[in-house]
Design a protein around this motif. Structure first.
Motif, PDB file in Angstrom:
ATOM      1  N   ALA A 187     100.144 102.475  69.468  1.00 40.86           N
ATOM      2  CA  ALA A 187     100.127 103.485  68.406  1.00 40.86           C
ATOM      3  C   ALA A 187     101.498 104.091  68.153  1.00 40.86           C
ATOM      4  O   ALA A 187     101.700 104.746  67.131  1.00 40.86           O
ATOM      5  N   ASP A 224      96.041 103.391  72.113  1.00 37.25           N
ATOM      6  CA  ASP A 224      96.817 104.544  72.547  1.00 37.25           C
ATOM      7  C   ASP A 224      97.872 104.135  73.569  1.00 37.25           C
ATOM      8  O   ASP A 224      97.832 103.040  74.145  1.00 37.25           O
ATOM      9  N   LEU A 269     100.137 105.975  62.970  1.00 37.08           N
ATOM     10  CA  LEU A 269      98.944 106.260  62.177  1.00 37.08           C
ATOM     11  C   LEU A 269      99.080 107.552  61.377  1.00 37.08           C
ATOM     12  O   LEU A 269      98.272 107.804  60.479  1.00 37.08           O
ATOM     13  N   VAL A 322      91.296 101.762  64.784  1.00 36.64           N
ATOM     14  CA  VAL A 322      91.801 102.479  65.950  1.00 36.64           C
ATOM     15  C   VAL A 322      90.820 102.260  67.091  1.00 36.64           C
ATOM     16  O   VAL A 322      89.617 102.437  66.922  1.00 36.64           O
ATOM     17  N   ILE A 368      93.422 108.219  70.312  1.00 35.28           N
ATOM     18  CA  ILE A 368      94.881 108.058  70.384  1.00 35.28           C
ATOM     19  C   ILE A 368      95.519 109.417  70.653  1.00 35.28           C
ATOM     20  O   ILE A 368      96.588 109.732  70.119  1.00 35.28           O
TER      21      ILE A 368
END
Length: 387
Positions: free
Chosen positions: A84, A105, A337, A349, A353
């Motif tokens: 991410a 994440d 994002l 996703v 995250i």
């Protein structure tokens, strides 16, 4: 500025190398590029090096090469696992080739992709992982490579921020099917602009060479398997086999790169000495989450995340840093994002995250350079303490 985000690493050698190229009258891709490609690949123990005009172009050409591979090419709609947090051009080539991104994440301490989430991110459509070693700190590349091999996935290792880092005695930028590097002004070595792709795969190397120069055959070795020569030399001199780009590097850049590569071990040693001081001064202070070293970092910079449990005001800290003449910026590209461009992406996703968001909202970095920064790092610590 007292503490700059970026600083020049050039000396008289780089200027002399540029003067030699200018005197030669040959500026576009030629013998200096070939020599730099060989030397750079050799430094990392890889078979093939393909220089391009930026690290961003390296990611673009590497993605394209996998889309034109003869066996199991990437296709539109295939899924790619990505972290991410990274720079924009980790992601853009994937979107431009019609791939669907699955965002995972990061670990809040290392800032690299959380490998505990890989199994969860995997679907029957997954074809590739793009690990990124953030800001000099190696990602868990060994675990990622093993996971990819177990599931038949490609690995495109984005090493643009982490040249000369090591994991278990192995250089980062050598774990992927394709591996990319950047030579931008602020990076570990600088050729003004420039980038490199490393691979052990001959077909991928040939694809990259053609794609960087119009999809042309001119730069391909005579024994390439990408195409069969025809009888007409008139036609063969201008034969196009792939829908490529013009992202060729300059002789000037390669000549400088050869000088910089020779200095890289010394640069890295100096960066690591600065890192040791930074780690010493910030150790044990839970107000600040600093990047935990994984393997041997080549320490692009120093990251600081304000620990959420202390409710520190980042804007006031930024004001204090500005007053102290200390440069700072967002960590890489922040949580990707959070950027407007996501409206153009096909993505999902995977889980939460929250770590990437914390780094985005409460983090920043200051520079590291290949020379002694003791006064700068000490002032940084003092400013944060006073605040």
């Amino acid at each position: 500025m007292f503490y700059e985000l970026a600083a020049s690493t050039w000396g008289e050698e780089e200027k002399a190398a540029m003067a030699d190229v200018i005197a030669s009258g040959r500026y576009t891709m030629g013998e200096q590029v070939l020599a730099f490609e060989r030397e750079f690949a050799g430094y990392f123990g890889m078979d093939h090096g393909i220089m391009v005009n930026s690290g961003s172009s390296a990611n673009l050409v590497a993605t394209a090469a996998l889309a034109y591979k003869s066996d199991r090419p990437l296709q539109r709609g295939d899924e790619v696992i990505v972290p991410a947090i990274s720079w924009a051009t980790t992601y853009h080539p994937l979107q431009q080739y019609g791939l669907k991104l699955r965002f995972v994440d990061v670990d809040l301490e290392t800032l690299n992709i959380d490998v505990a989430q890989l199994e969860r991110a995997l679907t029957p459509s997954t074809r590739m992982i793009v690990p990124v070693s953030i800001l000099g700190n190696p990602a868990a590349l060994d675990i990622i490579r093993d996971f990819a091999d177990a599931h038949g996935l490609y690995v495109l290792e984005d090493n643009c921020e982490s040249m000369d880092a090591e994991l278990a005695g192995r250089k980062t930028g050598t774990f992927g099917d394709l591996n990319t590097f950047s030579f931008f002004f602020s990076h570990h070595i600088s050729t003004m602009e420039g980038g490199m792709i490393l691979t052990r795969d001959r077909e991928l190397s040939d694809l990259c060479r053609s794609l960087r120069a119009h999809g042309w055959t001119r730069d391909l070795p005579a024994d390439t398997a990408l195409y069969q020569r025809k009888s007409s030399d008139h036609f063969e001199a201008y034969r196009f086999i792939l829908p490529g780009y013009n992202v060729r590097p300059l002789e000037l850049e390669a000549a400088v790169g050869r000088c910089q590569l020779a200095k890289l071990p010394g640069f890295t040693a100096a960066r690591r000495r600065n890192l040791a001081l930074f780690q010493e001064l910030f150790a044990g202070d839970d107000r600040f989450i600093i990047q935990r070293e994984h393997g041997k970092s080549s320490s692009f910079c120093f990251t600081v995340i304000l620990n959420p449990k202390h409710s520190l005001d980042r804007e006031k800290i930024f004001a204090a840093l500005k007053e102290a003449d200390i440069g700072f910026r967002i960590i890489t590209g922040g949580c990707f994002l959070r950027h407007d461009v996501m409206k153009y992406y096909d993505y999902e996703v995977v889980g939460s995250i929250e770590n990437a968001i914390t780094a985005h909202e409460l983090g920043f970095f200051v520079g590291n350079h290949p020379f002694d920064l003791t006064p700068q790092i000490v002032r940084l610590r003092e400013v944060l303490d006073r605040f």
